[in-house]
Design an enzyme around this catalytic site. Structure first.
Site, mmCIF file in Angstrom:
data_model
loop_
_atom_site.group_PDB
_atom_site.id
_atom_site.type_symbol
_atom_site.label_atom_id
_atom_site.label_comp_id
_atom_site.label_asym_id
_atom_site.label_seq_id
_atom_site.Cartn_x
_atom_site.Cartn_y
_atom_site.Cartn_z
ATOM 1 N N THR A 188 -5.470 7.252 7.921
ATOM 2 C CA THR A 188 -5.291 6.096 7.051
ATOM 3 C C THR A 188 -6.682 5.583 6.707
ATOM 4 O OG1 THR A 188 -4.299 3.888 6.863
ATOM 5 C CG2 THR A 188 -5.100 4.517 9.038
ATOM 6 N N GLY A 189 -6.796 4.922 5.572
ATOM 7 C CA GLY A 189 -8.104 4.398 5.188
ATOM 8 C C GLY A 189 -8.589 5.014 3.895
ATOM 9 N N GLY A 195 -9.513 7.332 1.417
ATOM 10 C CA GLY A 195 -9.222 8.759 1.347
ATOM 11 C C GLY A 195 -10.399 9.620 0.959
ATOM 12 N N ARG A 251 -6.491 8.998 -9.984
ATOM 13 C CA ARG A 251 -7.170 9.115 -8.684
ATOM 14 C C ARG A 251 -6.162 9.518 -7.595
ATOM 15 N NH1 ARG A 251 -6.606 6.768 -3.328
ATOM 16 N NH2 ARG A 251 -8.627 6.880 -2.314
ATOM 17 N N VAL A 252 -6.548 10.459 -6.787
ATOM 18 C CA VAL A 252 -5.727 10.877 -5.647
ATOM 19 C C VAL A 252 -6.583 10.769 -4.395
ATOM 20 C CG1 VAL A 252 -4.600 12.878 -4.574
ATOM 21 C CG2 VAL A 252 -4.232 12.413 -6.997
ATOM 22 N N GLY A 253 -6.012 10.216 -3.347
ATOM 23 C CA GLY A 253 -6.738 10.099 -2.083
ATOM 24 C C GLY A 253 -6.411 11.242 -1.140
ATOM 25 N N ASP A 254 -6.599 10.987 0.135
ATOM 26 C CA ASP A 254 -6.380 12.033 1.134
ATOM 27 C C ASP A 254 -4.905 12.265 1.464
ATOM 28 O OD1 ASP A 254 -6.385 9.389 2.247
ATOM 29 O OD2 ASP A 254 -6.342 10.291 4.243
ATOM 30 N N THR A 281 1.554 6.887 0.464
ATOM 31 C CA THR A 281 0.697 5.771 0.055
ATOM 32 C C THR A 281 0.773 5.521 -1.447
ATOM 33 O OG1 THR A 281 -1.574 4.919 0.248
ATOM 34 C CG2 THR A 281 -1.344 7.196 -0.413
ATOM 35 N N SER A 295 0.806 -1.230 0.000
ATOM 36 C CA SER A 295 0.000 0.000 0.000
ATOM 37 C C SER A 295 0.831 1.268 0.000
ATOM 38 C CB SER A 295 -0.893 0.037 1.240
ATOM 39 O OG SER A 295 -1.758 -1.045 1.233
ATOM 40 N N THR A 310 -1.934 2.915 4.478
ATOM 41 C CA THR A 310 -1.102 4.115 4.361
ATOM 42 C C THR A 310 -0.271 4.331 5.608
ATOM 43 O OG1 THR A 310 -2.890 5.124 3.120
ATOM 44 C CG2 THR A 310 -1.302 6.634 4.115
HETATM 45 N N1 GLY Z 1 -5.583 6.918 2.502
HETATM 46 C C1 GLY Z 1 -4.985 6.626 1.281
HETATM 47 C C2 GLY Z 1 -5.828 6.777 0.115
HETATM 48 O O1 GLY Z 1 -7.033 6.765 0.193
HETATM 49 O O2 GLY Z 1 -5.299 6.888 -0.970
#
Ligand code: GLY
Length: 336
Positions: free
Chosen positions: A245-246, A248, A222-225, A212, A80, A194
């Protein structure tokens, strides 16, 4: 229009509330032996250990954070983060990271490919450019210019898992991962683990970073948090720091880490602040959170630490004082 008298009364009340919170905070000041480092997920004890090598020699938190996160980024077993991270649906490993220091500095890279240490590139964005965020090809070009090497980040293991996924190509990464049982961190019921790391050095300065490869088999781009300042990470050296974490998408919706730090600003403990962030998310999205895990860790300026998760199973690890590793299960809102 706001009536002037009401506005003044509101201002006075707000100031009073802030003073009260500050007094409460002062009363609850702990005798904490610095330095300290805390990370999401138990396997990151190894990252804490690397950070500790700097912290225990009175080094800066920002240096410790970078070194610590680099350990996880280089670990091919971790699917991850960094090298060995699971790719997007097209088989490309794209990485996200951000970093914040004690001076209000922040840097971020999003969707960067072929660079094993996005956290270090994020740090250079912070220190060597007038910008906060570089994305994709721009981030990659900047990394090369700074001397980073192009590397293939798709390991045979990650490629195998991706090819398995291609057989169905069902675009539901969390469902896919449940079936494939490719879950590194116990409790990470989706495909996220993450690394978010926070540290306070012997001078009481805070820094943090988050890194991450994001959601497995995500859509291209795609971009997460994790690389979003305020979502995956927030550090305010006067107040505290938080990281997530989790999934995003859910963290972004409530500016999760910033929410946690603001709650600490108004007197909540780190654990309470994390819980408030999770509860806010739950209130907003309770019908959309099936099978998802989201966890926060936080530390305040007194060196108090805490965590809270949406579901049972999130754990975190820290080192403090004499340098003993501690792993803890976070409290949670929903039982599995
Ligand atoms: N927390 C990482 C993501 O959602 O990409």
């Amino acid at each position: 229009m706001i009536n002037r008298r009401k506005f003044l009364r509101h201002s006075v009340l707000s100031t009073g509330a802030i003073l009260l919170a500050q007094q409460l905070n002062a009363k609850s000041k702990l005798e904490v032996k610095l330095p300290l480092v805390i990370s999401t997920w138990a396997p990151n004890v190894k990252a804490n250990k690397a950070a500790w090598e700097i912290l225990s020699k009175s080094g800066r938190a920002i240096d410790a954070i970078e070194k610590g996160v680099m350990v996880t980024e280089a670990d091919p077993e971790d699917t991850s983060v960094g090298y060995g991270g699971l790719p997007d649906r097209d088989g490309r490993v794209t990485l996200d990271a951000c970093i914040m220091d004690e001076l209000g500095g922040c840097g971020s890279v999003m969707c960067i490919e072929n660079i094993i240490h996005p956290v270090s590139v994020a740090r250079l964005v912070m220190e060597k450019t007038p910008h906060v965020v570089l994305v994709g090809e721009g981030a990659y070009a900047f990394a090369l210019q700074q001397g980073f090497k192009k590397e293939n980040l798709l390991t045979p293991n990650s490629e195998k898992i991706w090819k398995e996924w291609l057989k169905s190509s069902k675009y539901n990464p969390m469902e896919t991962m449940k079936h494939m049982k490719e879950k590194r961190a116990p409790g990470s019921i989706d495909n996220h683990d993450t690394i978010g790391m926070l540290a306070m050095d012997v001078n009481g300065n805070l820094s943090g970073a988050c890194s991450t490869s994001g959601m497995a088999f995500k859509m291209k781009g795609r971009v997460g948090d994790s690389p979003i300042i305020g979502a995956g990470l927030f550090v305010d050296n006067e107040v505290g720091a938080a990281t997530a974490t989790g999934v995003g998408e859910e963290v972004i919706r409530i500016c999760g880490s910033h929410t946690g730090v603001e709650e600490m600003r108004y007197g909540k403990s780190p654990r309470e602040a994390c819980q408030i962030a999770v509860e806010r998310m739950y209130k907003l999205r309770k019908n959309n959170l099936n099978d998802m895990q989201i966890g926060f860790i936080a530390v305040n300026k007194s060196g108090e630490m805490g965590a809270f998760a949406l579901r049972e199973g999130f754990n975190y690890c820290y080192r403090i004082g004499e340098g003993v590793d501690v792993v803890k299960d976070a409290e949670f809102l929903l039982k599995n």
